[in-house]
Write an enzyme that holds these catalytic residues in place. Structure first.
Site, PDB file in Angstrom:
ATOM      1  CB  SER A  67       3.210  10.614  -7.122  1.00 53.46           C
ATOM      2  OG  SER A  67       1.867  10.804  -6.785  1.00 53.46           O
ATOM      3  N   GLY A  80      -0.506  14.398   2.503  1.00 50.95           N
ATOM      4  CA  GLY A  80      -0.767  13.019   2.920  1.00 50.95           C
ATOM      5  C   GLY A  80       0.309  12.076   2.405  1.00 50.95           C
ATOM      6  CG  ASP A 121      -5.070  12.403  -6.630  1.00 53.80           C
ATOM      7  OD1 ASP A 121      -5.699  12.177  -5.579  1.00 53.80           O
ATOM      8  OD2 ASP A 121      -3.863  12.145  -6.762  1.00 53.80           O
ATOM      9  NE  ARG A 141      -5.127  16.373  -6.518  1.00 53.84           N
ATOM     10  CZ  ARG A 141      -3.926  16.629  -7.066  1.00 53.84           C
ATOM     11  NH1 ARG A 141      -3.823  17.500  -8.042  1.00 53.84           N
ATOM     12  NH2 ARG A 141      -2.848  16.000  -6.631  1.00 53.84           N
TER      13      ARG A 141
HETATM   14  C1  S3P Z   1      -0.537   9.268  -4.007  1.00 54.45           C
HETATM   15  C2  S3P Z   1      -1.514   8.327  -3.863  1.00 54.45           C
HETATM   16  C3  S3P Z   1      -2.946   8.651  -3.840  1.00 54.45           C
HETATM   17  C4  S3P Z   1      -3.235  10.055  -4.348  1.00 54.45           C
HETATM   18  C5  S3P Z   1      -2.271  11.061  -3.791  1.00 54.45           C
HETATM   19  C6  S3P Z   1      -0.842  10.705  -4.174  1.00 54.45           C
HETATM   20  C7  S3P Z   1       0.874   8.842  -4.013  1.00 54.45           C
HETATM   21  O1  S3P Z   1      -3.413   8.580  -2.506  1.00 54.45           O
HETATM   22  O2  S3P Z   1      -4.548  10.428  -4.045  1.00 54.45           O
HETATM   23  O3  S3P Z   1      -2.561  12.351  -4.291  1.00 54.45           O
HETATM   24  O4  S3P Z   1       1.754   9.635  -4.399  1.00 54.45           O
HETATM   25  O5  S3P Z   1       1.138   7.683  -3.639  1.00 54.45           O
HETATM   26  P1  S3P Z   1      -3.959   7.188  -1.870  1.00 54.45           P
HETATM   27  O6  S3P Z   1      -2.796   6.283  -1.716  1.00 54.45           O
HETATM   28  O7  S3P Z   1      -4.527   7.605  -0.542  1.00 54.45           O
HETATM   29  O8  S3P Z   1      -5.000   6.698  -2.821  1.00 54.45           O
END
Ligand code: S3P
EC number: 2.5.1.19
Length: 437
Positions: free
Chosen positions: A25, A97, A317, A389
């Protein structure tokens, strides 16, 4: 991508002194903020994963120059808030994502069109959660029935909004805050449960005025970002696989160094402690504005729990690893309130339930979680569905299983955890490539 299957065999104890790679992140965000800052940002501890490299490659196509003085380091030559330039090439986020949703916010405020694409998994993930509120701000983003590719139309003036997010998601919040930098007026995001605040703390470190408290963040357009060096902590979500492995394998004692302990990430520690785990937090300190510490984990038998609902968003996660901990615990573990797991890199409730069932574990899938009865884990063949994961979680299961576990489709582990197999085998895992049938 070439298909990669693993076999995880009984091993352990899990012992040693290791550092896992940098936080995903934080690495994504450091690249993005460094790119649109004025000046040069030096990132240390950068995650050399496929997800974060995809973000760097996209920013490169948009005209940002990077140097790599050493692996795990990036020097970002910022182009300023309005310095990105357009390209007609599709921008490939790969499996990420976070990359796609945050870039959607960043690109919504640009003067050029852009198209974000992703791999098969990302192409099936919901994007309206960001494109709808960005649309309320004035952005125009076409989707394929709410999913990627995202076609972002440039040159749309954005206006700040107050958005009450229906989902606790740092990606939604961050996309809107990034768009808010380019919007007229104030952009405020209010969350149903506070999520990781790296975007907020990094905006502050880069000199952008921001008001934030857990669950609320507010920015105004019309300022500038000034480059600042970023030290990336070790990723708690990568440490999680080793934490659980050391908890469940008899005789284990493992030190994980310099792990990021952002309070919105550490729900797994609370969950494992409720289950009876022996985890010590030592040498607490701060690095780059984030709390970090060494974690010392020793084996101790776990017992099942009804997981409190309020810690679910703080460990979103870590559920695949927790499912394995629950399978090793005495008695029943009940997980509810975790429907978000169904829209991650795979449907993590179904993928974990099917895999654990294939290894003889008693598990009932629920719409928003699962009920898992601990007991012996047998050998079997499981499909990770290309979800990094899930693959690493079944590597832990194989360590304690009565026969080898073959794990299909593991290449995506490189998205978040390059070098996992070597690091794991160095502390007592027994993980290798599966031979072709
Ligand atoms: C993340 C937010 C989370 C997490 C992802 C990383 C981020 O997702 O699951 O691995 O870096 O902002 P969500 O915002 O969909 O909960």
């Amino acid at each position: 991508m070439t298909r990669l299957d693993w076999v995880s065999r009984a091993g352990g104890p899990v012992r040693g002194d290791i550092a896992v790679p940098g936080d995903k992140s934080v690495s994504h965000r450091a690249l993005m903020f460094g790119a649109i800052a004025e000046g040069t940002t030096h990132i240390r501890g950068f995650l050399e994963g496929e997800d974060t490299r995809a973000t760097a490659a996209i920013l490169g196509k948009l005209g940002v120059r990077f140097d790599t003085p050493a692996p795990g380091e990036r020097v970002v030559h910022g182009v300023g808030l309005h310095g990105l330039r357009g390209t007609t090439e599709p921008l490939d986020c790969g499996n990420a994502g976070t990359g796609m949703r945050l870039l959607a916010g960043l690109l919504a405020g640009q003067g050029f069109d852009a198209t974000l694409v992703g791999d098969a998994s990302l192409s099936g993930r919901p994007m309206r959660r960001v494109t709808d509120p960005l649309g309320q701000m004035g952005a125009q983003i076409d989707t394929h029935d709410g999913k990627p590719p995202l076609r972002i139309h440039g040159g749309r003036p954005l206006k700040g909004i107050t958005y009450h997010s229906p989902v606790a998601s740092a990606q939604i919040k961050s996309a809107l805050l990034l768009a808010g930098l380019y919007a007229e007026g104030t952009t405020e995001v209010i969350e149903p449960h506070p999520t990781r605040d790296y975007t907020e703390s990094m905006l502050k470190a880069f000199g952008w005025p921001i008001e934030y408290s857990p669950g609320k963040a507010k920015v105004q357009g019309g300022h500038a970002l000034r480059a600042v060096d970023v030290d990336v902590p070790a990723d708690f979500s990568s440490a999680a696989f080793f934490i659980v492995a050391a908890c469940v394998v008899p005789g284990s004692a493992l030190r994980l160094k310099g792990v990021g302990l952002n309070p919105r990430r550490t729900g797994l520690l609370a969950a494992l402690e409720l289950m009876g785990a022996d985890i010590a937090v030592e040498n607490e300190r701060h690095s780059g504005g984030e709390a970090i510490a060494d974690l010392v984990v020793r084996h101790r038998p776990l017992h099942g729990v009804a997981l409190p609902l309020d810690i679910v968003p703080d460990m979103i996660d870590e559920f695949p690893a927790l499912f394995v901990a629950a399978a090793c615990a005495e008695g029943m573990t009940t997980i509810r309130g975790a429907a978000e797991l169904r829209v991650k890199e795979s449907d993590r409730i179904a993928t974990m339930a099917n895999g654990l069932k294939a290894c003889g574990v008693m598990i009932d899938e629920l719409p928003d979680g699962a009920m898992i009865r601990g007991g012996p884990i047998g050998g079997g063949s499981v499909d990770s569905h290309g979800d990094h994961r899930i693959a690493m979680s079944f590597a832990i299961a194989g360590l304690v299983a009565t026969a080898p576990i073959t794990i299909g489709d593991c290449a995506n582990v490189a998205t978040s955890f390059p070098g996992f197999v070597e690091l794991a085998n160095g502390v007592g895992f027994n993980l290798g490539p599966a031979l072709p049938p």
